[in-house]
Design an enzyme around this catalytic site. Structure first.
Site, PDB file in Angstrom:
ATOM      1  CE  LYS A  21      -3.564  -0.099   2.695  1.00  0.00           C
ATOM      2  NZ  LYS A  21      -4.930   0.175   3.098  1.00  0.00           N
ATOM      3  NE  ARG A  91      -6.362   4.344   5.039  1.00  0.00           N
ATOM      4  CZ  ARG A  91      -7.539   4.140   4.730  1.00  0.00           C
ATOM      5  NH1 ARG A  91      -7.956   3.011   4.438  1.00  0.00           N
ATOM      6  NH2 ARG A  91      -8.360   4.994   4.505  1.00  0.00           N
ATOM      7  N   GLY A 100      -7.955  -7.144   4.805  1.00  0.00           N
ATOM      8  CA  GLY A 100      -8.734  -7.240   5.765  1.00  0.00           C
ATOM      9  C   GLY A 100      -8.069  -7.883   7.045  1.00  0.00           C
ATOM     10  CG  MET A 102      -2.254  -7.271   9.561  1.00  0.00           C
ATOM     11  SD  MET A 102      -0.816  -7.042   8.924  1.00  0.00           S
ATOM     12  CE  MET A 102      -1.059  -6.632   7.369  1.00  0.00           C
ATOM     13  NE  ARG A 335      -6.354  -4.627  -2.440  1.00  0.00           N
ATOM     14  CZ  ARG A 335      -6.580  -4.336  -1.329  1.00  0.00           C
ATOM     15  NH1 ARG A 335      -5.958  -4.241  -0.270  1.00  0.00           N
ATOM     16  NH2 ARG A 335      -7.999  -4.665  -1.050  1.00  0.00           N
ATOM     17  CG  HIS A 454      -3.087 -47.292  -4.291  1.00  0.00           C
ATOM     18  ND1 HIS A 454      -4.487 -47.273  -4.291  1.00  0.00           N
ATOM     19  CD2 HIS A 454      -2.815 -47.945  -5.369  1.00  0.00           C
ATOM     20  CE1 HIS A 454      -5.136 -47.781  -5.159  1.00  0.00           C
ATOM     21  NE2 HIS A 454      -4.084 -48.360  -5.955  1.00  0.00           N
ATOM     22  CB  SER A 762      11.525 -41.744 -17.012  1.00  0.00           C
ATOM     23  OG  SER A 762      10.579 -41.178 -16.512  1.00  0.00           O
ATOM     24  CB  CYS A 829       7.118 -40.550 -14.960  1.00  0.00           C
ATOM     25  SG  CYS A 829       8.246 -41.753 -14.092  1.00  0.00           S
ATOM     26  CE1 TYR A 849       8.612 -37.544 -19.915  1.00  0.00           C
ATOM     27  CE2 TYR A 849      10.498 -37.737 -21.705  1.00  0.00           C
ATOM     28  CZ  TYR A 849       9.679 -38.291 -20.599  1.00  0.00           C
ATOM     29  OH  TYR A 849       9.921 -39.736 -20.251  1.00  0.00           O
TER      30      TYR A 849
HETATM   31  C1  PEP Z   1       7.999 -42.863  -9.080  1.00  0.00           C
HETATM   32  O1  PEP Z   1       8.817 -43.833  -8.393  1.00  0.00           O
HETATM   33  O2  PEP Z   1       8.318 -41.739  -9.021  1.00  0.00           O
HETATM   34  C2  PEP Z   1       7.047 -43.383 -10.022  1.00  0.00           C
HETATM   35  C3  PEP Z   1       6.746 -42.652 -11.146  1.00  0.00           C
HETATM   36  O3  PEP Z   1       6.888 -44.809 -10.021  1.00  0.00           O
HETATM   37  P1  PEP Z   1       5.685 -45.435  -9.030  1.00  0.00           P
HETATM   38  O4  PEP Z   1       5.123 -44.004  -8.288  1.00  0.00           O
HETATM   39  O5  PEP Z   1       4.690 -46.197  -9.668  1.00  0.00           O
HETATM   40  O6  PEP Z   1       6.492 -46.227  -7.996  1.00  0.00           O
END
Ligand code: PEP
Ligand code: MG
Length: 874
Positions: A21, A91, A100, A102, A335, A454, A762, A829, A849
């Site tokens: 501010k 202020r 809002g 403080m 702002r 999981h 990967s 991944c 990637y």
């Molecule tokens: C990992 O371990 O990051 C992975 C992608 O394989 P998973 O989660 O299936 O063990």
């Protein structure tokens, strides 16, 4: 150290010192906008105050005195004067706006004498007493912590007695009586009168605003928005201008564009004859900003000019507060406006079209997590505020919201969902057998497990709301009850799950959904244009693949083939492979599974239409495919034609103390080469079929959990020998690659050896994080929250990459891998592949990637574009 800065001493860049501010007030002053004069006490002075026993240093007091004198000179007014009275507002204003959270006090400088001066000067006693009673009220509440509702009650009593509808209907004498009662309240509640010394008023107000940095709601807001606790707030002291000086005065708030839709049209409200918080407090119904054109046409024109100037100067939609004092317009604050995702995308795209910002700037404006608002229903914020909280201990595993009836097993979830009910699956943890029930539930809740458990991984893949690791729930699947600190839930009770915050609520909460539009598509297109990093998806089912492709994924980064083994008929075959003692029986089971797998891969290749498909050979320990409960064991034994006793003993033999470190990943391929060869053959059979139809395929065969060069060399050699022969026999041209997952710290250190064999890497950062920390990904939920609360960990390393450890391993592996094989393709991944902060790092180290659940593809694409832009800026 300079602790105080006049508005004409600062700039917009000085947010660290002046707060947001203060910096903007300084900037507007510099731009020549009509801003009431004033000065800012720095956030550094706030920290000094908070860290040194909450005393205002004499040096600071002296500086405040000096700037007050300067303000008196600049305005030609006198603080505590008998004429030309100067009053100020005090202020808060931190570097990052915390609307809002403080405190603020207006009309500082009024006392029993100066209120008379104000009355005489304005010839408006009603106005003067109204200002004084507001000061008493705000000051009592902010400085002394007196309960605001006690003041409100007194005011209401007087309004009732006077038959007054609004505050502004009270006469001067009636307001005088209110003030007398307020003063009584001071004596009764805090045993001291309202301070008459105006300099003390300032000092105490400054101290109170400093302290409000640490009030509960400010702390909570910071936690929620990941704002650091060590910034402190600046304090702005500014000449008061009054919107409550009669019918030619007023006050209002406006956005330069619509904060909900992004429409390019002023959006806001104002009230005639009102002060400060009246507009937001909802005491009277304000008029829309467009009505200002009728009531004050000249001011409306001027306001439009100023607003245009501010928006162009800040190059973003502004949220502006203004006051009109007797026909004179003042800007009190500007702002960057907070906005919905829909508005954020439209404003960014429009500003590019209007030539105000570049595409890159537009991309940097998009908060990656705002993308979630488009893709998942969220709870209506008003209903949410009234809902009863069950727990806030959970981890926000998969965003979006879900409301439904509690069920405790996947089986019941399925039955009830098929009967048309909405259900929430609540379990201690989920297992692969629960998939169907999970898929049919509105949301999933578990009391165990972390961000890569999981339940978390599968729910994210499905784009389903999920909260895991809610450790204050005592779930009894047997008794069908959940005991939580504030009560108990039974099967069929309605609950609501917020997968974006990790919170659970009792009852049903209204949901809202935003559908994507043209601006969304434009931003995504621009993101792809600028990004170095490509974004792939982790997927194996057709609906998931289609979702990912629709969101712009350019291939699959991980197909977890084990997910294909859990359908009933395949599970039966796979169990017979695991359980049978005879080689021919095993091979026959594998042959039957191969037929299923061929169908799977054919579907995947067709859907991808030439995009690369990274397919991982089987990874989990075998006992995961075997039944655990007695009744299931009976059933499976019957199916397999063996006795329950025998099955139990087989299961016992397969059981491992540490299955995650046991017989899994490529170790399965080493002991059961035919298993991996079956999968490789299935991949190639379907690939060849498509090539023969004239279609493109790009298979990448991935070997998991490698820790030695030999593992990779042996398995690759077997696979290549088999597949090359198949290709040759088919007489087609078909390029495929074989590579490895990097999931074990050792693999990072021998990445050069691995890169001589594998054609790609990967990073499986779920396992890599698990093994680097030695934190079991399924059990870390038990302590990780506490670690974060206590500051032992800054963030959950399963959610955001740990740069010092896991990140360093990734960096080493990339360096060594590319040195040995410059053509090595490298991706990630693990779940971190969908996390914006981690993506920033993956881009820096030069990955090709990232791959994530289909529903995180859009976030990843925005984050990838931002990472590239940041890198180029550097
Ligand atoms: C990992 O371990 O990051 C992975 C992608 O394989 P998973 O989660 O299936 O063990
Ligand atoms: Mg893994």
């Amino acid at each position: 150290m300079q602790r105080v800065y006049a508005f004409n001493e600062g700039t917009a860049q000085m947010k660290d010192i002046l707060g947001g501010k203060g910096a903007n007030l300084a900037e507007m002053t510099r731009l020549g906008l009509p801003v009431p004069k004033g000065f800012t006490i720095s956030a550094k002075a706030c920290l000094e105050f908070l860290n040194h026993g909450e005393v205002l240093l004499d040096e600071l007091k002296a500086e405040i005195d000096q700037y007050i004198q300067q303000l008196e000179q600049d305005t030609g007014k006198k603080f505590d004067g008998a004429e030309n009275l100067l009053l100020v507002s005090v202020r808060s204003g931190a570097k990052i706006s915390m609307p809002g959270m403080m405190d603020t006090i207006l009309n500082v400088g009024l006392n029993d004498h100066t209120v008379e001066t104000l009355a005489q000067e304005t010839q408006d006693y009603r106005f003067a007493y109204d200002c004084y009673r507001r000061l008493l009220q705000m000051y009592g509440n902010v400085v002394f912590g007196m309960d605001g509702s006690k003041f409100e009650r007194i005011l209401d009593q007087h309004k009732k007695a006077a038959h007054a509808r609004y505050d502004s209907d009270l006469t001067a004498d009636q307001l005088k009586a209110v003030i007398a009662d307020y003063k009584e309240l001071y004596l009764k509640e805090i045993d001291q009168p309202f301070p008459q010394n105006v300099t003390d008023q300032i000092y105490e107000a400054v101290k109170a605003v400093f302290r409000s940095w640490n009030n509960d709601r400010a702390k909570y807001y910071r936690k929620l928005n990941e704002i650091p606790n060590d910034m402190g707030t600046a304090v702005n002291i500014q000449e008061m201008v009054f919107g409550n000086r009669g019918e030619s005065s007023g006050t209002g708030v406006l956005f330069t564009r619509n904060p909900a839709t992004g429409e390019h049209k002023l959006f806001g409200e104002y009230l005639v004859n009102a002060q400060g918080e009246d507009v937001v407090a909802g005491i009277r119904t304000p008029s829309s900003i467009q009505k200002l054109a009728e009531d004050f046409p000249e001011i409306y024109t001027l306001l439009n000019e100023l607003v245009y100037k501010l928006e162009h100067h800040y190059k973003d939609m502004q949220d502006i507060e203004f006051t009109i004092e007797e026909g004179q317009l003042y800007i009190l604050q500007t702002r960057n406006g907070k906005r919905t995702a829909k508005s954020a995308f439209k404003v960014a795209v429009d500003l590019v079209k209007e030539g105000v910002i570049t595409k890159e700037e537009a991309l940097m404006r998009i908060e990656p997590s705002a993308v979630n608002q488009w893709l998942h229903p969220t709870f209506d914020s008003e209903s949410l505020a009234q809902a009863e909280l069950i727990s806030n201990h959970g981890l926000p595993a998969s965003p979006g919201s879900g409301t439904g009836q509690v069920v405790f097993t996947a089986k019941v979830a399925k039955e009830w969902a098929e009967a048309g009910k909405k259900v929430i699956l609540v379990r201690q943890e989920t297992s692969p057998e629960d998939i169907e029930g999970m898929n049919l539930a509105q949301a999933i809740v578990t009391s165990h497990g972390g961000m890569t458990s999981h339940a978390a991984v599968v729910a994210r893949g499905m784009g389903k709301s999920c909260v895991v690791g809610v450790d204050d729930l005592e779930i009894s699947e047997e008794n069908k009850t959940v005991i939580y600190p504030g009560g108990e839930l039974h099967e069929g009770d309605l609950i609501s799950v917020d997968g974006s915050s990790g919170k659970l609520y009792r009852g049903e909460i209204k949901q809202s959904f935003t559908s994507t539009d043209e601006s969304y598509a434009t931003i995504m297109e621009w993101a792809e244009e600028v990004s170095e990093l490509k974004v792939r998806m982790n997927a194996e089912t057709l609906p998931d693949i289609q979702t990912g492709l629709a969101f712009g994924a350019v291939g699959i980064g991980l197909t977890r083939t084990e997910h294909m083994f859990f359908k009933a008929e395949r599970l039966k075959e796979f169990r017979s492979f695991i359980l049978s003692q005879k080689e021919e029986e095993r091979q026959a089971a594998l042959d039957r599974i191969q037929a299923y797998q061929e169908e799977d891969f054919e579907k995947i290749f067709r859907a991808l239409d030439g995009f690369p498909a990274n397919i991982r050979l089987l990874d989990p320990p075998l006992h995961e495919f075997l039944p655990a409960k007695d009744q299931d064991i009976e059933l499976v034994a019957g199916q397999q034609g063996i006795s329950a006793q025998e099955l139990k003993s087989r299961i016992h033999n397969l059981k491992e103390v540490n299955p995650m470190l046991g017989h899994r990943g490529c170790r399965l391929g080493m002991t059961f080469p035919n298993l991996y060869l079956m999968q490789a053959r299935a991949i190639m059979t379907s690939a060849i079929k498509l090539v023969q139809e004239g279609l493109e395929v790009s298979p990448e065969i991935m070997i998991p959990l490698v820790s030695t060069q030999k593992e990779l060399a042996i398995l690759k050699e077997k696979i290549v020998a088999e597949l090359d022969q198949m290709i040759q026999e088919a007489g087609v041209e078909l390029a495929y690659t074989v590579g490895t997952m990097i999931e074990i710290p050792r693999a990072c250190f021998i990445a050069d050896d691995l890169a001589q064999i594998g054609q790609f890497f990967s990073f499986g950062t779920n396992d890599l994080t698990q093994m680097t920390y030695g934190f079991s990904r399924d059990d870390a939920g038990k302590f990780i929250n506490q670690y974060i609360e206590n500051g032992v960990l800054e963030t959950d390393p399963f959610q955001t990459i740990d740069l010092a450890g896991v990140g360093e391993l990734v960096r080493i592996a990339v360096e060594k891998g590319r040195q040995a094989n410059p053509n090595l393709k490298i991706g990630v991944c693990g779940e971190l592949g969908g996390d914006p902060k981690s993506i920033m790092f993956f881009n820096q180290v030069g990955l090709d990637y990232v791959s994530c659940s289909p529903f995180r593809v859009p976030i990843a694409k925005i984050a990838a574009a931002q990472a590239t832009i940041r890198k180029q800026e550097k």
